[in-house]
Design a protein around this motif. Structure first.
Motif, mmCIF file in Angstrom:
data_model
loop_
_atom_site.group_PDB
_atom_site.id
_atom_site.type_symbol
_atom_site.label_atom_id
_atom_site.label_comp_id
_atom_site.label_asym_id
_atom_site.label_seq_id
_atom_site.Cartn_x
_atom_site.Cartn_y
_atom_site.Cartn_z
ATOM 1 N N THR A 26 4.163 5.593 -2.201
ATOM 2 C CA THR A 26 3.971 5.584 -0.545
ATOM 3 C C THR A 26 3.219 4.367 -0.108
ATOM 4 O OG1 THR A 26 5.196 7.945 -0.144
ATOM 5 C CG2 THR A 26 3.397 6.516 1.278
ATOM 6 N N VAL A 27 3.495 3.576 0.617
ATOM 7 C CA VAL A 27 1.827 2.642 0.954
ATOM 8 C C VAL A 27 2.229 3.320 2.485
ATOM 9 C CG1 VAL A 27 2.377 0.888 -1.177
ATOM 10 C CG2 VAL A 27 4.240 0.286 0.601
ATOM 11 N N ALA A 28 0.970 2.567 2.321
ATOM 12 C CA ALA A 28 0.791 1.540 3.843
ATOM 13 C C ALA A 28 0.855 0.340 4.008
ATOM 14 C CB ALA A 28 -1.151 2.372 4.516
ATOM 15 N N GLY A 29 1.299 0.131 5.567
ATOM 16 C CA GLY A 29 1.390 -1.412 5.835
ATOM 17 C C GLY A 29 0.953 -1.869 7.097
ATOM 18 N N ILE A 30 1.520 -2.571 8.446
ATOM 19 C CA ILE A 30 1.178 -3.058 9.362
ATOM 20 C C ILE A 30 2.819 -3.729 10.114
ATOM 21 C CG2 ILE A 30 -1.394 -3.495 9.253
ATOM 22 C CD1 ILE A 30 -0.684 -6.522 9.451
ATOM 23 N N HIS A 31 2.862 -3.955 11.585
ATOM 24 C CA HIS A 31 3.839 -4.348 11.781
ATOM 25 C C HIS A 31 3.001 -5.029 12.822
ATOM 26 C CE1 HIS A 31 3.649 -0.790 14.263
ATOM 27 N NE2 HIS A 31 4.521 -1.297 15.449
#
Length: 205
Positions: A145-150
């Motif tokens: 699981t990873v964190a990102g931006i949009h």
């Protein structure tokens, strides 16, 4: 003559009041300040190309197929122009080398809404936010699981005060997630994507 002038004046006054009332009703319909809404959407997602893994080793870089994406969430207006949204979407797609991936995206963001445009009922918006991407794969593989931006842009079209149609373009950028088999890293999953969705928003108040 005076009666006729009075009647014309009253008619003009009534028309002005009606126009004002319609404009006020339209503005209140387009503004979501202090209003909570629920959104449902479905569409298409174009994923980045990804490692294809078989028998615990990378067997190539697979071209990823376009996948379906669907989900929903909530939106709340803090001012006429600023709103926050929380959505959960899910997508799955194959690669041409046989590995299938899926992602559940927990997305929290803010959007700026453009009101008072010449086209009535139409409210464009632009937004940014953060994403938690829960990834998976077939063949018994584990994906981190990873964190990102949009970043995203869209349009709401109000059919009535409580109901709007919506369409949205959204791009997600996140670091690669490790693909693991038997506890060891065997490849990398690129969760970057671009999607286009269509949906409905319903406002409770």
């Amino acid at each position: 003559m005076k009666k006729r002038m009075v009647a014309v004046s009253l008619l003009v006054a009534c028309c002005l009041v009606a126009d004002y009332a319609m404009a006020a009703g339209l503005n209140s319909a387009e503004s979501i300040v202090g209003r909570l809404g629920v959104t449902g959407r479905i569409g298409f997602l174009v994923p980045a190309d990804n490692d294809a893994v078989g028998t615990g080793v990378v067997i190539g870089r697979g071209n990823s197929d376009v996948g379906f994406v669907g989900g929903g969430g909530f939106i709340f207006g803090f001012t006429d122009n600023i709103a926050a949204d929380f959505e959960i979407t899910h997508t799955g797609f194959d690669t041409d080398s046989g590995t299938s991936f899926d992602t559940t995206n927990f997305s929290l963001g803010a959007q700026y809404r453009f009101l008072n445009l010449p086209v009535m009922h139409l409210v464009p918006y632009a937004g940014i936010g953060v994403d938690i991407l829960v990834n998976g794969a077939n063949n018994g593989l584990d994906v981190d699981t990873v964190a990102g931006i949009h970043v995203k842009g869209g349009v709401d079209y109000f059919l009535m005060r409580q109901l709007a149609l919506t369409t949205e373009l959204k791009g997600v950028i996140a670091p690669n997630a490790d693909i693991k088999s038997g506890g060891g890293k065997v490849g990398e999953f690129d969760p970057d994507s671009f999607s286009m969705t269509f949906g409905v928003r319903y406002f409770f108040n």
